[in-house]
Scaffold this active site. Sequence first.
Site, mmCIF file in Angstrom:
data_model
loop_
_atom_site.group_PDB
_atom_site.id
_atom_site.type_symbol
_atom_site.label_atom_id
_atom_site.label_comp_id
_atom_site.label_asym_id
_atom_site.label_seq_id
_atom_site.Cartn_x
_atom_site.Cartn_y
_atom_site.Cartn_z
ATOM 1 N N GLU A 269 38.399 -6.102 18.649
ATOM 2 C CA GLU A 269 38.903 -5.803 19.986
ATOM 3 C C GLU A 269 40.319 -6.352 20.172
ATOM 4 O OE1 GLU A 269 37.371 -4.003 22.187
ATOM 5 O OE2 GLU A 269 35.279 -3.967 21.578
ATOM 6 N N ASP B 8 30.273 -2.199 10.364
ATOM 7 C CA ASP B 8 29.700 -3.176 11.288
ATOM 8 C C ASP B 8 28.212 -2.958 11.518
ATOM 9 O OD1 ASP B 8 30.085 -0.788 12.734
ATOM 10 O OD2 ASP B 8 31.855 -1.573 13.763
ATOM 11 N N HIS C 183 40.457 -0.403 19.519
ATOM 12 C CA HIS C 183 39.661 -1.181 18.564
ATOM 13 C C HIS C 183 39.265 -0.341 17.359
ATOM 14 C CE1 HIS C 183 35.950 0.319 20.808
ATOM 15 N NE2 HIS C 183 35.618 0.533 19.559
#
Length: 243
Positions: free
Chosen positions: A143, A67, A138
């Site tokens: 999430e 990410d 998560h």
Amino acid sequence: MKIYKAANYKEMSRKAANILSAQVIMKPNCVLGLATGSTPIGTYEQLVEWYRKGDLDFSEVTTVNLDEYKGLPVTNDQSYYYFMHQHLFDLVNINPVNTHLPNGMEADSEKECRRYEELIHSLGGVDLQLLGLGHNGHIGFNEPDEAFEKETHCVDLQERTIEANKRFFASADEVPRQAYTMGIKTIMHAKKILVIVSGEDKAEIVKKAFFGPVTPKVPASILQMHNDVTLVADEAALSEVIR
């Protein structure tokens, strides 16, 4: 799922680094999926140490990160690009051309998510994906939700995440509100997955994620459905499941 118990954070980091280094030695041109955050720092430090001793060679390795914050330039010391260079990339002989993260400065979310997903496919997928585990289960920025997110997507960060990040920025206005992240489907396509967890504060979520029902309310629980997952955790993190 294979579970390895470590006495403490340092031993957890060493065991995880052993698994990653074995992957690099067995397949020098492997694709590693990498994670950021405080948990993997010790693992990266161990890999760097072995590289400096001449035991590891990263020259053919390719990496893809889970990410990146949307809107942060790579020069920002809170960007995951900055983190990876600080803790690993600049300290080993990996070719910078072979290190990949989502482009946080791409404003077109749909375009960037498609590009990153296509990149991972073009590399032949991830050989070994490293994951941490959030307090709410998560993985990446996936999430708790009503359904499992599929592929790379742009996520609106939860208020508690934004609040927690404020201390890292000069003003609240600078805190990112969105991030690009691999989706659950992308993560699950990795050939092997390595999860590292440390601390008593993670004990409850370890129990829910790996010994509870598979539910998008606990995103990491989907890992129970993968055929090659290794969990490396310290005694504290495993205290609810292994005595």
